[in-house]
Design a protein around this motif. Structure first.
Motif, short mmCIF file in Angstrom:
data_model
loop_
_atom_site.label_atom_id
_atom_site.label_comp_id
_atom_site.label_asym_id
_atom_site.label_seq_id
_atom_site.Cartn_x
_atom_site.Cartn_y
_atom_site.Cartn_z
N ASP A 65 12.79 -2.07 -10.02
CA ASP A 65 14.07 -0.81 -9.43
C ASP A 65 14.04 -1.17 -8.03
O ASP A 65 13.16 -1.61 -7.55
N PHE A 66 14.84 -1.38 -7.59
CA PHE A 66 15.86 -1.60 -6.15
C PHE A 66 14.88 0.05 -5.64
O PHE A 66 14.33 1.32 -6.42
N SER A 67 14.51 -0.20 -3.70
CA SER A 67 13.74 1.30 -3.46
C SER A 67 15.01 2.33 -3.32
O SER A 67 16.47 1.90 -3.70
N ALA A 68 14.59 3.47 -3.27
CA ALA A 68 15.55 4.16 -3.10
C ALA A 68 16.73 3.70 -2.11
O ALA A 68 18.12 4.49 -2.32
N GLU A 69 16.57 3.35 -1.14
CA GLU A 69 17.65 2.68 -0.06
C GLU A 69 18.35 1.79 -0.85
O GLU A 69 18.67 1.43 -0.52
N GLY A 70 17.60 1.26 -1.73
CA GLY A 70 18.24 -0.36 -1.65
C GLY A 70 17.94 -1.64 -0.79
O GLY A 70 18.38 -2.91 -1.01
N ARG A 71 16.89 -1.23 -0.69
CA ARG A 71 16.27 -2.45 0.45
C ARG A 71 15.44 -3.50 0.04
O ARG A 71 15.49 -4.65 0.21
N TYR A 72 14.82 -3.39 -1.25
CA TYR A 72 13.34 -4.49 -1.48
C TYR A 72 13.00 -3.38 -3.13
O TYR A 72 13.85 -2.80 -3.38
N MET A 73 12.63 -4.57 -3.72
CA MET A 73 12.39 -4.21 -4.70
C MET A 73 10.94 -3.50 -5.19
O MET A 73 10.08 -4.24 -4.35
N VAL A 74 11.29 -2.28 -6.34
CA VAL A 74 10.09 -1.86 -6.15
C VAL A 74 9.55 -1.77 -7.73
O VAL A 74 9.88 -2.17 -8.57
N TYR A 75 7.81 -1.99 -7.52
CA TYR A 75 6.54 -2.68 -9.33
C TYR A 75 6.51 -1.54 -9.89
O TYR A 75 5.74 -0.83 -8.91
N GLY A 76 6.90 -1.49 -11.27
CA GLY A 76 5.64 0.23 -11.44
C GLY A 76 5.44 0.98 -11.85
O GLY A 76 6.97 1.30 -10.79
N ALA A 77 4.77 2.14 -11.31
CA ALA A 77 5.63 3.53 -10.57
C ALA A 77 5.88 3.74 -9.24
O ALA A 77 6.40 4.80 -9.78
N GLY A 78 5.66 2.51 -8.57
CA GLY A 78 6.12 3.02 -7.72
C GLY A 78 7.83 3.86 -7.64
O GLY A 78 8.47 3.82 -6.80
N ALA A 79 8.62 2.68 -9.01
CA ALA A 79 10.01 3.28 -8.96
C ALA A 79 10.02 4.64 -9.39
O ALA A 79 11.62 4.76 -9.17
#
Length: 132
Positions: free
Chosen positions: A26-40
């Motif tokens: 998913d994108f970060s909450a701010e939409g600045r970078y991609m987040v993989y795995g449980a971090g999303a």
């Protein structure tokens, strides 16, 4: 042929097993970078899982995040501690991060686990600067 049938049957059955509905990308909450795995995962879900004893779901991802930060900082600047919590009187990065995530996500349910960890790292780096 029997082996192929067995493998196909096993694959079908494995696909039918109920899997936890977790974000994998998913994108970060701010939409600045991609987040993989449980971090999303949203903090609201993280908090619920913590309340139900599910910290283990996230501990591997958190440990990987801390390891990556420690390694990255050591490659960039060898004057920093090899552990972002070194000298801060904390009982290890992982335990400190897991506790921090619990508090952060309780206050910020709309954010993601990745945001909690980013905030944790910034806080630890600021504290190390205060020590020097």
């Amino acid at each position: 042929m029997k082996n192929l049938s067995f493998i196909l049957c096993a694959m079908v059955l494995a696909g039918c097993a109920e899997q936890p509905k977790r974000n994998e990308l998913d994108f970060s909450a701010e939409g600045r970078y991609m987040v993989y795995g449980a971090g999303a995962e949203k903090c609201a879900q993280v908090s619920e899982d913590y309340r139900n004893g599910g910290q283990v779901i996230y501990s591997g991802w958190i440990a990987g995040y801390i390891t990556a930060i420690n390694e990255s900082f050591s490659a960039i600047n060898n004057t920093l501690s090899p552990d972002i919590t070194n000298g801060l009187g904390l009982n290890g990065s992982l335990k400190a991060a897991i506790a921090y995530v619990d508090v952060y996500c309780g206050i910020n349910p709309h954010k993601q686990l990745a945001n909690a960890m980013s905030d944790f790292v910034v806080l630890m780096l600021k504290k190390q600067q205060d020590i020097k």
